[in-house]
Motif scaffolding. Sequence first.
Motif, mmCIF file in Angstrom:
data_model
loop_
_atom_site.group_PDB
_atom_site.id
_atom_site.type_symbol
_atom_site.label_atom_id
_atom_site.label_comp_id
_atom_site.label_asym_id
_atom_site.label_seq_id
_atom_site.Cartn_x
_atom_site.Cartn_y
_atom_site.Cartn_z
ATOM 1 N N ALA A 12 66.494 -3.875 -45.225
ATOM 2 C CA ALA A 12 66.050 -5.382 -44.956
ATOM 3 C C ALA A 12 65.927 -5.630 -43.295
ATOM 4 O O ALA A 12 65.441 -6.711 -43.237
ATOM 5 C CB ALA A 12 67.319 -6.161 -45.160
ATOM 6 N N ARG A 13 65.655 -4.544 -42.587
ATOM 7 C CA ARG A 13 65.488 -4.787 -41.157
ATOM 8 C C ARG A 13 63.961 -5.214 -41.380
ATOM 9 O O ARG A 13 63.351 -5.798 -40.064
ATOM 10 C CB ARG A 13 65.513 -3.644 -40.415
ATOM 11 N N LEU A 14 63.017 -5.031 -42.341
ATOM 12 C CA LEU A 14 61.657 -5.552 -42.259
ATOM 13 C C LEU A 14 61.616 -7.148 -41.938
ATOM 14 O O LEU A 14 60.635 -7.543 -41.299
ATOM 15 C CB LEU A 14 60.953 -5.224 -43.537
ATOM 16 N N GLU A 15 62.626 -7.808 -42.511
ATOM 17 C CA GLU A 15 62.724 -9.088 -42.194
ATOM 18 C C GLU A 15 63.588 -9.253 -41.036
ATOM 19 O O GLU A 15 63.331 -10.215 -40.077
ATOM 20 C CB GLU A 15 63.114 -10.066 -43.272
ATOM 21 N N GLY A 16 64.522 -8.850 -40.796
ATOM 22 C CA GLY A 16 65.803 -8.879 -40.025
ATOM 23 C C GLY A 16 65.521 -8.901 -38.504
ATOM 24 O O GLY A 16 66.129 -9.386 -37.557
ATOM 25 N N SER A 17 64.581 -7.713 -38.535
ATOM 26 C CA SER A 17 64.246 -7.383 -36.828
ATOM 27 C C SER A 17 62.663 -7.337 -36.730
ATOM 28 O O SER A 17 61.928 -6.731 -37.385
ATOM 29 C CB SER A 17 64.573 -6.245 -36.424
ATOM 30 N N LYS A 18 61.910 -8.720 -35.906
ATOM 31 C CA LYS A 18 60.532 -8.626 -35.913
ATOM 32 C C LYS A 18 60.234 -7.335 -34.916
ATOM 33 O O LYS A 18 59.263 -6.851 -35.157
ATOM 34 C CB LYS A 18 60.133 -9.741 -35.138
ATOM 35 N N GLY A 19 60.937 -6.903 -33.931
ATOM 36 C CA GLY A 19 60.625 -5.681 -33.171
ATOM 37 C C GLY A 19 60.761 -4.302 -34.112
ATOM 38 O O GLY A 19 59.665 -3.759 -33.863
ATOM 39 N N PHE A 20 61.533 -4.188 -34.888
ATOM 40 C CA PHE A 20 61.413 -3.161 -35.678
ATOM 41 C C PHE A 20 60.265 -2.976 -36.569
ATOM 42 O O PHE A 20 59.505 -1.887 -36.670
ATOM 43 C CB PHE A 20 62.729 -3.294 -36.768
ATOM 44 N N THR A 21 59.906 -4.325 -37.050
ATOM 45 C CA THR A 21 58.667 -4.372 -37.961
ATOM 46 C C THR A 21 57.406 -3.987 -37.180
ATOM 47 O O THR A 21 56.539 -3.344 -37.555
ATOM 48 C CB THR A 21 58.572 -5.508 -38.742
ATOM 49 N N LYS A 22 57.420 -4.465 -35.904
ATOM 50 C CA LYS A 22 56.095 -4.269 -35.102
ATOM 51 C C LYS A 22 56.182 -3.046 -34.664
ATOM 52 O O LYS A 22 54.972 -2.612 -34.721
ATOM 53 C CB LYS A 22 56.367 -5.241 -33.884
ATOM 54 N N ASP A 23 57.159 -2.308 -34.441
ATOM 55 C CA ASP A 23 57.151 -0.807 -34.012
ATOM 56 C C ASP A 23 56.401 0.020 -35.131
ATOM 57 O O ASP A 23 55.893 0.875 -35.180
ATOM 58 C CB ASP A 23 58.505 -0.347 -33.564
ATOM 59 N N LEU A 24 57.221 -0.371 -36.401
ATOM 60 C CA LEU A 24 56.677 0.287 -37.580
ATOM 61 C C LEU A 24 55.214 0.126 -37.788
ATOM 62 O O LEU A 24 54.515 1.230 -38.208
ATOM 63 C CB LEU A 24 57.583 -0.370 -38.806
ATOM 64 N N CYS A 25 54.615 -1.060 -37.599
ATOM 65 C CA CYS A 25 53.180 -1.283 -37.724
ATOM 66 C C CYS A 25 52.488 -0.367 -36.624
ATOM 67 O O CYS A 25 51.342 0.290 -37.048
ATOM 68 C CB CYS A 25 52.743 -2.843 -37.585
ATOM 69 N N ARG A 26 52.706 -0.390 -35.445
ATOM 70 C CA ARG A 26 52.164 0.394 -34.471
ATOM 71 C C ARG A 26 52.424 2.010 -34.749
ATOM 72 O O ARG A 26 51.064 2.569 -34.968
ATOM 73 C CB ARG A 26 52.898 0.433 -33.150
ATOM 74 N N ALA A 27 53.357 2.354 -35.453
ATOM 75 C CA ALA A 27 53.613 3.708 -35.660
ATOM 76 C C ALA A 27 52.595 4.366 -36.781
ATOM 77 O O ALA A 27 52.275 5.386 -37.083
ATOM 78 C CB ALA A 27 54.875 4.320 -35.982
ATOM 79 N N TYR A 28 52.465 3.360 -37.969
ATOM 80 C CA TYR A 28 51.826 3.380 -39.034
ATOM 81 C C TYR A 28 50.310 2.880 -39.247
ATOM 82 O O TYR A 28 49.646 3.071 -40.129
ATOM 83 C CB TYR A 28 52.517 3.283 -40.386
ATOM 84 N N ASN A 29 49.949 2.489 -38.036
ATOM 85 C CA ASN A 29 48.519 2.071 -38.060
ATOM 86 C C ASN A 29 48.144 0.985 -38.833
ATOM 87 O O ASN A 29 47.284 0.743 -39.623
ATOM 88 C CB ASN A 29 47.553 3.147 -38.166
ATOM 89 N N ILE A 30 49.325 0.064 -39.089
ATOM 90 C CA ILE A 30 49.433 -1.147 -40.210
ATOM 91 C C ILE A 30 48.712 -2.412 -39.283
ATOM 92 O O ILE A 30 49.311 -2.663 -38.325
ATOM 93 C CB ILE A 30 50.603 -1.410 -40.706
ATOM 94 N N PRO A 31 47.711 -3.066 -39.763
ATOM 95 C CA PRO A 31 46.905 -4.071 -39.195
ATOM 96 C C PRO A 31 48.023 -5.294 -38.674
ATOM 97 O O PRO A 31 48.749 -5.878 -39.607
ATOM 98 C CB PRO A 31 45.877 -4.535 -39.895
ATOM 99 N N THR A 32 48.276 -5.725 -37.529
ATOM 100 C CA THR A 32 48.996 -6.729 -37.142
ATOM 101 C C THR A 32 48.526 -7.159 -35.811
ATOM 102 O O THR A 32 47.711 -6.482 -35.150
ATOM 103 C CB THR A 32 50.592 -6.352 -37.258
ATOM 104 N N ALA A 33 49.185 -8.331 -35.022
ATOM 105 C CA ALA A 33 48.834 -8.919 -33.726
ATOM 106 C C ALA A 33 49.255 -7.863 -32.978
ATOM 107 O O ALA A 33 50.359 -7.280 -33.078
ATOM 108 C CB ALA A 33 49.366 -10.169 -33.641
#
Length: 437
Positions: A109-130
């Motif tokens: 549930a951290r995918l919603e609970g922590s924006k920082g967690f999700t942004k770092d995950l996007c960076r590590a897995y090359n998921i397009p985001t701001a």
Amino acid sequence: MPFAGAEGDERIMNILLIGSGGREHAIANALVKSPRLRRLFIAPGNPGMAQLGDVVELDVADHRAVADFCRQNGVGLVVIGPEQPLIAGLVDDLAARDILAFGPTKAAARLEGSKGFTKDLCRAYNIPTAEYERFDNESAALDYVSQKGAPIVVKADGLAAGKGVVVARTLEEAERAVKAMFAGAFGRSGAEVVVEECLEGEEASYFALCDGEIAVPLSTAQDHKRVGDGDVGPNTGGMGAYSPASIVTPQIERQILDRIITPTLRAMRELGAPYKGVLYAGLMLTSEGPKLIEYNNRFGDPEAQAILPRLDDDLLDLMLAASAGSLANRTPKFSARRALTVVLAAKNYPATPITGTEIRGLREAEAFDGVIVTQAGTRLVEGKLQAAGGRVLNVTALADTVASAQARAYRAVDAIDWPGGFCRRDIGWREVAREHG
Ligand code: AMP
Ligand code: GLY
């Protein structure tokens, strides 16, 4: 319209549904169609949901009490509507007592609970985001903001009831937001701030049902977050929605699944926190393709009120498959009809909604063909329905086009006699314009 299922089937079970909003009312409407449902318990529910099941008094924050209730009442699945119990680890605490629940664990549930967690995950897995940076001190955040310039987006890290995001058009506005967040404007959630690039494009919401391994599509929607017609005024939880959003073409849907959803599920597995439940991606459809704005770990409200009436499938069966990790070969079926939901809110929402006003005419509204009314912030006082919150009612209409669903929904809205409420009159305007070509 029940789906095929054997009477006396041992797969039939009792369900506990947690929540009290229009989203949970829409979930209840879908669950009661399932031949696998024996008894529906609801906590805390609302007067509309009370017509569909047994409202029970339970402190949802008391996980032991929820588990005890499930044990005593033979509950086979707990369905959790809102994000807070998921982030608080209700799924984990129920699992520890061998009780199955629909939704992600605390770690997932951290995918919603922590924006920082999700942004770092996007960076590590090359998921397009701001593009973004995370900050735990004000001066570094202010330096970054002045280096990047406006427009720029400032976000408090944790849950802030939708109010922790400032899309700053000027540098001054961005600096003010950074200072306010570090000064504790959002309580603990502001102890960390994410500053990110401002994405340009049209927003859309994508819903996937996940079983830890795979994701299957649960349709699309577009929400209307601002309180006023023409998308002006303060942000709200959502003033209306329609589904599906045709701007999400099959090609864009493929990109969303391949570039965003599937890598996210892989990432969560690799982190030891496989994601189960509804994954709701808030997206910006940019000229470079879809980019993730944020994840939510649940259905949207009011998006669920527009999506679920289109589901031509057994929601309970799908939720059980997701929870059991057996979604392979399941493709949720949806009607080709369009749905549009108008939210009726108490006057002065979202600031300090005026409650206690009387609502009449729900039966008249529900009598329209293809119209469903779901309740949210309502209460019954001596047999009379009153407003008891900000967002109070949802009027959903189904039709062959969004334009006709919109006309139908507003005819039903106009049958409701509630001087204490208001709604936007332009829900679905982007899609209606597209339909008119
Ligand atoms: P959130 O709470 O993250 O959904 O943000 C609320 C709203 O702020 C979104 O629905 C967008 O309209 C807007 N928003 C958030 N992040 C961005 C971004 N990076 N670029 C542009 N708009 C954004
Ligand atoms: N309607 C936006 C949300 O549910 O988060």
